[in-house]
Design a protein around this motif. Structure first.
Motif, mmCIF file in Angstrom:
data_model
loop_
_atom_site.group_PDB
_atom_site.id
_atom_site.type_symbol
_atom_site.label_atom_id
_atom_site.label_comp_id
_atom_site.label_asym_id
_atom_site.label_seq_id
_atom_site.Cartn_x
_atom_site.Cartn_y
_atom_site.Cartn_z
ATOM 1 N N GLY A 245 0.814 -1.151 -0.052
ATOM 2 C CA GLY A 245 -0.016 -0.154 0.165
ATOM 3 C C GLY A 245 0.764 1.352 0.029
ATOM 4 N N HIS A 246 2.068 1.108 0.342
ATOM 5 C CA HIS A 246 2.966 2.293 0.472
ATOM 6 C C HIS A 246 4.124 2.546 -0.750
ATOM 7 C CE1 HIS A 246 0.688 2.991 4.114
ATOM 8 N NE2 HIS A 246 0.837 1.963 4.355
ATOM 9 N N CYS A 257 -0.864 10.187 2.304
ATOM 10 C CA CYS A 257 -1.276 8.827 3.069
ATOM 11 C C CYS A 257 -1.224 8.867 4.526
ATOM 12 C CB CYS A 257 -0.247 7.771 2.443
ATOM 13 S SG CYS A 257 -0.521 6.237 2.934
ATOM 14 N N CYS A 259 0.524 7.004 6.217
ATOM 15 C CA CYS A 259 2.133 6.800 6.740
ATOM 16 C C CYS A 259 2.669 8.236 6.740
ATOM 17 C CB CYS A 259 2.605 5.886 5.854
ATOM 18 S SG CYS A 259 3.146 6.554 4.173
ATOM 19 N N MET A 261 3.457 9.905 3.780
ATOM 20 C CA MET A 261 4.200 10.162 2.421
ATOM 21 C C MET A 261 3.189 10.395 1.615
ATOM 22 S SD MET A 261 7.068 7.287 2.200
ATOM 23 C CE MET A 261 6.082 5.480 2.024
ATOM 24 N N CYS A 264 1.015 7.402 -2.066
ATOM 25 C CA CYS A 264 0.923 5.888 -1.833
ATOM 26 C C CYS A 264 -0.373 5.171 -2.506
ATOM 27 C CB CYS A 264 0.847 5.661 -0.391
ATOM 28 S SG CYS A 264 2.457 5.935 0.637
HETATM 29 ZN ZN LIG Z 1 1.661 5.348 2.755
#
Ligand SMILES: [Zn+2]
Length: 411
Positions: A245-246, A257, A259, A261, A264
């Motif tokens: 997913g990333h 995202c 996360c 970032m 993604c």
């Molecule tokens: Zn991500």
């Protein structure tokens, strides 16, 4: 010089032989002691000792007595004892907690599904999981044994320690789920990432379980993958392999995202993204059908509802799925070109929208595949919404067949 075998060598050898014999009995379901000796290369007295142990101590095998003879000594038949030996599989998802009780041949005995209700917090989720396990336990025959509970969770799960390092779906970090559950229940619990378990389920119990190279991608609330390379589930250096997913699928994207970032795959093609694009279409009035289906209520717009509108020909909804399928094909292309899998299985809630997504992927995938990878099959996962639970069951079954659980009990 004569080699001295230590006690340790002998017991390890015995365990290794016992695993071979147990596998043979499981694979054949019913088999005679003499065929076991022939197939394993062990002596008849060794087979007798191991089989007797599997019958009396481990209770994984039963004797069916004397079989039909085709001349010579009548064979002594043994059978894998799947009934009365049970496993619980739990899929701890952000939307639902699904539990199943199955026997050692993965026949379903009972299933339960309850809403997760994330907003009620950690201890409410623990309580629900314990209730699910207790309800499933209550549905077994009194003399049946539950060998263990396998649990699949979305996020970075350390399968060795059972610690959930981080789960953005649950907003958990460094959670010792094993301790919370084992403090309250006298059963062995084992954990892994839910998508890796989906891959383990395909590997051990799927329709095409002979495949040695494949990927499972899970498109639901988030996106993740489980990768099987040369017959082994890829774990990676720290046990976190498969964070599909990333990977970045749009370096110019302004969509951030979870996360941190930008661009993604998960931020641009997950169920959450589909729902948020649907909400946007409602807000700017570009979809009359979504407005009608949701009765104008933003909170009722889900990926499933957008799929429903797209299938009825709603242009704005179809455009959302076109965009998402394009990004997914970029991601699938990366996996296919990198690992050369035979099949990419697509599971998770978004995959349940059926032909709509698979037809779009089929149409767009060619753009992202090298000629050498272009024969990759992209198909729905074998077990649909039970994929993680079946994977969790496979996790425990492997521990039973490798006799790790009976040795755990002794320790
Ligand atoms: Zn991500």
């Amino acid at each position: 010089m004569k080699k001295e075998y230590s006690k340790m060598d002998v017991s390890l050898l015995h365990l290794a032989n016992k695993k071979v014999v147990l596998r043979l009995i499981k694979d054949h379901d019913e088999i005679s002691r003499s065929v076991l000796a022939k197939k394993s290369g062990l002596t008849p007295p060794s087979i007798t000792r191991i089989v007797d142990e599997l019958i009396t101590k481990d209770q994984l095998v039963k004797s069916l007595g004397v079989g039909d003879s085709s001349g010579g000594r009548p064979p002594l038949i043994v059978k894998f004892k799947n009934q009365n030996n049970l496993i619980i599989g739990i899929d701890l998802g952000a939307t639902y907690i699904r539990g199943c009780l199955v026997d050692l041949n993965a026949n379903f005995i009972s299933e339960i599904q309850v809403p997760t209700e994330l907003e009620k917090g950690f201890y409410s989720i623990i309580d629900k999981m314990i209730k699910v396990v207790n309800k499933l336990k209550a549905r077994k025959e009194p003399d049946a044994k539950i060998w263990g509970v396998g649990i699949g969770v979305a996020g970075l799960v350390n399968s060795e320690t059972g610690i959930i390092e981080s789960s953005p779906d649950f907003q958990w970090s460094h959670i010792d789920l094993r301790k919370e559950l084992e403090d309250q229940m006298d059963l062995p619990f084992f954990y892994d990432n839910s998508t890796r378990l989906m891959a383990l389920g395909e590997l051990k119990m799927g329709l095409k379980s002979h495949q040695k190279n494949f990927a499972v991608i899970n498109i639901g609330y988030g996106i993740a993958s489980g990768l099987v390379v040369e017959g082994n589930l890829l774990k990676g250096y720290s046990g976190f392999a498969g964070e599909f997913g990333h990977i970045s699928v749009d370096t110019d994207s302004e969509v951030q995202c979870k996360c941190g970032m930008y661009g993604c795959l998960e931020a641009l093609a997950s169920g959450r993204r589909i729902a948020s694009l649907g909400k946007l279409a409602l807000a700017n009035g570009s979809s009359g059908l979504l407005e009608k289906l949701s009765m104008g209520k933003e909170e009722l717009i889900t990926a499933e509802l957008v799929a429903k509108a797209a299938k009825k020909g709603d242009e704005a909804s179809l455009k959302i799925y076109e965009e998402v399928a394009e990004y997914l094909c970029k991601g699938i292309g990366t996996i296919a070109n990198l690992l050369n899998p035979e099949t990419v299985y697509v599971g998770g809630g978004v995959s349940l929208s059926g032909d709509l997504l698979f037809d779009l992927i089929e149409k767009k995938k060619g753009k992202y595949l090298l000629p050498a990878s272009s024969n990759v099959a992209i198909r729905p996962s074998t077990f649909g919404d039970q994929a993680t639970s079946i994977g969790a069951v496979s996790l425990i079954l492997e521990k039973v067949l490798n006799l790790e659980l009976s040795s755990l009990e002794e320790g």
